[in-house]
Design a protein around this motif. Structure first.
Motif, mmCIF file in Angstrom:
data_model
loop_
_atom_site.group_PDB
_atom_site.id
_atom_site.type_symbol
_atom_site.label_atom_id
_atom_site.label_comp_id
_atom_site.label_asym_id
_atom_site.label_seq_id
_atom_site.Cartn_x
_atom_site.Cartn_y
_atom_site.Cartn_z
ATOM 1 N N ARG A 123 18.621 9.503 7.055
ATOM 2 C CA ARG A 123 17.403 9.031 7.716
ATOM 3 C C ARG A 123 16.158 9.426 6.921
ATOM 4 N N GLU A 124 16.201 10.636 6.371
ATOM 5 C CA GLU A 124 15.045 11.088 5.604
ATOM 6 C C GLU A 124 14.893 10.280 4.315
ATOM 7 N N ALA A 125 16.024 9.969 3.673
ATOM 8 C CA ALA A 125 15.968 9.246 2.398
ATOM 9 C C ALA A 125 15.423 7.831 2.572
ATOM 10 N N ILE A 126 15.640 7.230 3.748
ATOM 11 C CA ILE A 126 15.149 5.865 3.955
ATOM 12 C C ILE A 126 13.888 5.839 4.824
ATOM 13 N N ALA A 127 13.278 7.016 5.022
ATOM 14 C CA ALA A 127 12.073 7.072 5.870
ATOM 15 C C ALA A 127 10.926 6.266 5.264
ATOM 16 N N GLY A 128 10.957 6.055 3.973
ATOM 17 C CA GLY A 128 9.906 5.261 3.330
ATOM 18 C C GLY A 128 10.276 3.784 3.231
ATOM 19 N N ASN A 129 11.347 3.371 3.916
ATOM 20 C CA ASN A 129 11.761 1.963 3.928
ATOM 21 C C ASN A 129 11.718 1.472 5.365
ATOM 22 N N PHE A 130 10.739 0.646 5.674
ATOM 23 C CA PHE A 130 10.622 0.176 7.059
ATOM 24 C C PHE A 130 11.492 -1.055 7.271
ATOM 25 N N CYS A 131 12.246 -1.063 8.369
ATOM 26 C CA CYS A 131 12.937 -2.277 8.806
ATOM 27 C C CYS A 131 12.279 -2.695 10.103
ATOM 28 N N ARG A 132 11.729 -3.890 10.138
ATOM 29 C CA ARG A 132 11.056 -4.310 11.359
ATOM 30 C C ARG A 132 11.910 -5.264 12.175
ATOM 31 N N LEU A 137 0.813 -1.219 0.000
ATOM 32 C CA LEU A 137 0.000 0.000 0.000
ATOM 33 C C LEU A 137 0.850 1.274 0.000
ATOM 34 N N GLY A 138 2.134 1.131 -0.276
ATOM 35 C CA GLY A 138 2.966 2.326 -0.354
ATOM 36 C C GLY A 138 3.567 2.773 0.958
ATOM 37 N N ASN A 139 3.413 1.969 1.999
ATOM 38 C CA ASN A 139 3.913 2.396 3.306
ATOM 39 C C ASN A 139 5.328 1.914 3.604
ATOM 40 N N CYS A 140 5.679 0.674 3.214
ATOM 41 C CA CYS A 140 6.875 0.044 3.787
ATOM 42 C C CYS A 140 8.121 0.151 2.921
ATOM 43 N N GLY A 141 7.974 0.365 1.632
ATOM 44 C CA GLY A 141 9.143 0.534 0.770
ATOM 45 C C GLY A 141 9.902 -0.737 0.421
ATOM 46 N N SER A 142 9.410 -1.916 0.823
ATOM 47 C CA SER A 142 10.167 -3.140 0.497
ATOM 48 C C SER A 142 10.125 -3.419 -1.002
ATOM 49 N N GLU A 168 14.984 7.110 -10.170
ATOM 50 C CA GLU A 168 14.374 7.625 -8.942
ATOM 51 C C GLU A 168 13.640 6.522 -8.186
ATOM 52 N N PRO A 169 13.809 6.439 -6.866
ATOM 53 C CA PRO A 169 13.113 5.382 -6.113
ATOM 54 C C PRO A 169 11.592 5.583 -6.093
ATOM 55 N N VAL A 170 10.895 4.498 -6.342
ATOM 56 C CA VAL A 170 9.424 4.512 -6.308
ATOM 57 C C VAL A 170 8.959 3.172 -5.724
ATOM 58 N N ASP A 171 7.711 3.141 -5.256
ATOM 59 C CA ASP A 171 7.128 1.897 -4.744
ATOM 60 C C ASP A 171 6.493 1.142 -5.915
ATOM 61 N N SER A 172 7.053 -0.026 -6.254
ATOM 62 C CA SER A 172 6.524 -0.731 -7.438
ATOM 63 C C SER A 172 5.173 -1.401 -7.169
ATOM 64 N N CYS A 173 4.716 -1.377 -5.918
ATOM 65 C CA CYS A 173 3.380 -1.937 -5.621
ATOM 66 C C CYS A 173 2.280 -0.939 -5.952
ATOM 67 N N LEU A 174 2.663 0.315 -6.226
ATOM 68 C CA LEU A 174 1.649 1.333 -6.528
ATOM 69 C C LEU A 174 1.783 1.859 -7.952
ATOM 70 N N ILE A 175 2.420 1.067 -8.819
ATOM 71 C CA ILE A 175 2.571 1.510 -10.207
ATOM 72 C C ILE A 175 2.044 0.414 -11.120
ATOM 73 N N LEU A 176 1.139 0.758 -12.005
ATOM 74 C CA LEU A 176 0.674 -0.207 -12.994
ATOM 75 C C LEU A 176 1.853 -0.481 -13.937
#
Ligand SMILES: Cc1cc2nc3c(=O)[nH]c(=O)nc-3n(C[C@H](O)[C@H](O)[C@H](O)COP(=O)(O)OP(=O)(O)OC[C@H]3O[C@@H](n4cnc5c(N)ncnc54)[C@H](O)[C@@H]3O)c2cc1C
Ligand code: FES
Ligand code: FES
Lengths: 295, 169
Positions: B138-147, B54-59, B67-75
């Motif tokens: 930190r800002e650049a990886i803010a859209g990449n969650f590590c759990r 859903l565009g939250n985790c960046g995996s 440019e980095p983008v979330d491929s789960c939100l691109i047709l």
């Protein structure tokens, strides 16, 4: 997580796109960055029969200054484009800063200003600062274009006056002598969190007195709202801490927040008071709030 | 993007071209096929992970035209004609990229699920800003969650990669 089936069109011109939308008569959705639309479709909130993509339409993403008209932002400009735009950094850094405070880098690369406005989500970040700067929106339809103040665009949560065969093409910020503007957002995290409260302010100061003031509140009513009483208190006066406190209280009185998972009504109201003061201090270039700005 | 003939209705397939890690692929996709699914299922590039979708985790992060983008939100169809880099395209001639090596050296890979996205976000950052501050990292990886744990080693790794790059390694 899969998307439901839909038909897909990527027309090359605006006109064709509008005719496509008109023919599909409300069953189609415009696709810009998809960062709002696709999650919505995956969550089965909506299932449009067709998507009309804006990707083949040339232009519509420039950010330019047009003498006599103002700053014109194409609806397809991404949030990162707003962050990087020299025109905005020179004239309205508050817009760049607001875009910078949104979502995360990946989403800012895809999400657009047009999508942020047309989604009409009450907590959206760009509408308050654009409204504070008196922005207008230009919409193209099958039979021509029309321009209205952004203030008249929103009707309710996820609801606006744009017709289903219209496309938002430009956002225009007219020339004005705004001496300063700012947007302050309170989210539960620094990154990717929706605003619990957002306050935008723009101000014109003559000598020491406030000649014009706009205070716009986000996430505390069904649409972004102007805090007219707060604005009135400012006009004609010189700003003191006591006046700012009074203005903050007036803004808190004027908003109509709901209680939800992010914050209670009382909490949001009090945050409106605090953030109104902060936004005004920053718009007035008063010391003390720079560090805590949206950047 | 052109429509493949004799295809009708919702099953209609479109012929698109993707340039992935330098190789050109001509493939057929449905309108609702997501880029992440093309990469994983059709091209067998499973380095790109799926988390929230859903565009939250960046995996699912990939580079689209750099440019980095979330491929789960691109047709997939929206990426027609564009260049994509996945984590499989980061190492060159069996030689790990500086960022990859720095992740290993700094123990920044735990379960590794977030790593592909982190590497791509970090690479894009170092391309546009070779000398980032810790805050910028930190800002650049803010859209990449590590759990798995915190971000301390990951941030260290990206800062170390910037220094290594500077030395020309
Ligand atoms: C992880 C994540 C974090 C987010 N964080 C924030 C945040 O901090 N602040 C915030 O405000 N938003 C946030 N959003 C919401 C979203 O990213 C933004 O609202 C974005 O600007 C939407 O733009 P888009 O181009 O992706 O719109 P799309 O998803 O393509 O479209 C959104 C809606 O607008 C319509 N539309 C789009 N463009 C036009 C046009 N030109 N004319 C007519 N209709 C149009 C579409 O039909 C659709 O209904 C976030 C989303 C995600 C997934
Ligand atoms: S899987 Fe795409 S952002 Fe989480
Ligand atoms: S290493 Fe496991 S999610 Fe980051």
């Amino acid at each position: 997580m899969y998307l439901p089936d839909f038909d897909y069109y990527a027309p090359a011109t605006l006109k064709e796109a509008c005719f496509n939308l008109a023919r599909l008569d409300g069953d189609a959705k415009v696709l810009a960055g998809g960062t709002d639309l696709l999650p919505h479709m995956k969550n089965e909130v909506i299932a449009p029969k067709a998507l009309v993509s804006l990707k083949e339409i040339q232009g519509m993403q420039e950010i330019t200054y047009v003498p006599g008209r103002g700053v014109v932002i194409g609806a397809k400009a991404t949030h990162n484009a707003l962050v990087r735009s020299q025109v905005l950094r020179d004239r309205y850094p508050s817009i760049s800063e607001t875009a910078h405070s949104m979502a995360n880098y990946q989403i800012r690369n895809r999400g657009t200003i047009g999508g942020n406005i047309v989604s009409a989500v009450p907590s959206a970040d760009l509408p308050p600062i654009l409204m504070a700067l008196d922005a207008s929106v230009v919409m193209a339809g099958p039979h021509g274009t029309r321009t209205i103040p952004l203030e008249q665009f929103f009707v309710g949560p996820r609801c606006s006056v744009i017709a289903c065969d219209e496309i938002l093409t430009d956002i225009v910020i007219p020339d004005q002598a705004a001496t300063g503007s700012a947007y302050f957002k309170f989210g539960l995290r620094r990154s990717g969190a929706l605003a619990v409260v957002g306050v935008a302010a723009s101000i014109v100061v003559n000598e020491t007195r406030v000649a014009q003031a706009h205070v716009v509140l986000g996430a505390v009513a069904p649409t972004p709202v102007r805090a007219f009483k707060a604005e009135q208190l400012l006009i004609g006066n010189s700003v003191t801490e006591a006046l700012l406190e009074e203005v903050g209280r007036a803004a808190a009185d004027e908003c109509k927040p709901i209680s939800d998972i992010r914050g209670s009504e009382e909490y949001r109201r009090d945050m409106v008071r605090v953030f109104t003061k902060r936004a005004l201090r920053k718009a007035l270039h008063l010391p003390g709030e720079q560090k805590r700005g949206v950047k | 993007m052109e429509c493949i003939e004799n295809n009708t209705g919702r099953d209609k397939r479109y012929a698109i071209q993707l340039i992935v890690n330098g190789d050109s692929y001509n493939i057929a996709v449905k309108a609702n096929t997501l880029l992440v699914n093309v990469l994983r299922d059709q091209l067998n590039l499973t380095g790109t992970k799926k988390g929230c979708e859903l565009g939250n985790c960046g995996s699912c992060t990939v580079l689209l035209d750099g440019e980095p983008v979330d491929s789960c939100l691109i047709l997939a169809i929206e990426a027609d004609g564009h260049e994509i880099i996945t984590v499989e395209g980061v190492a060159k001639n069996s030689q790990l990229d500086t960022v990859q090596q720095a992740f290993i050296d700094n123990a920044a890979v735990q379960c590794g699920f977030c790593t592909p996205g982190m590497i791509l976000s970090a690479k894009a950052l170092l391309t546009r800003n070779p000398h980032p501050t810790e805050t910028e990292v930190r800002e650049a990886i803010a859209g990449n969650f590590c759990r798995c744990t915190g971000y301390v080693n990951i941030v260290k790794a990206v800062l170390a990669a910037a220094v290594t790059k500077d030395r020309g390694a």
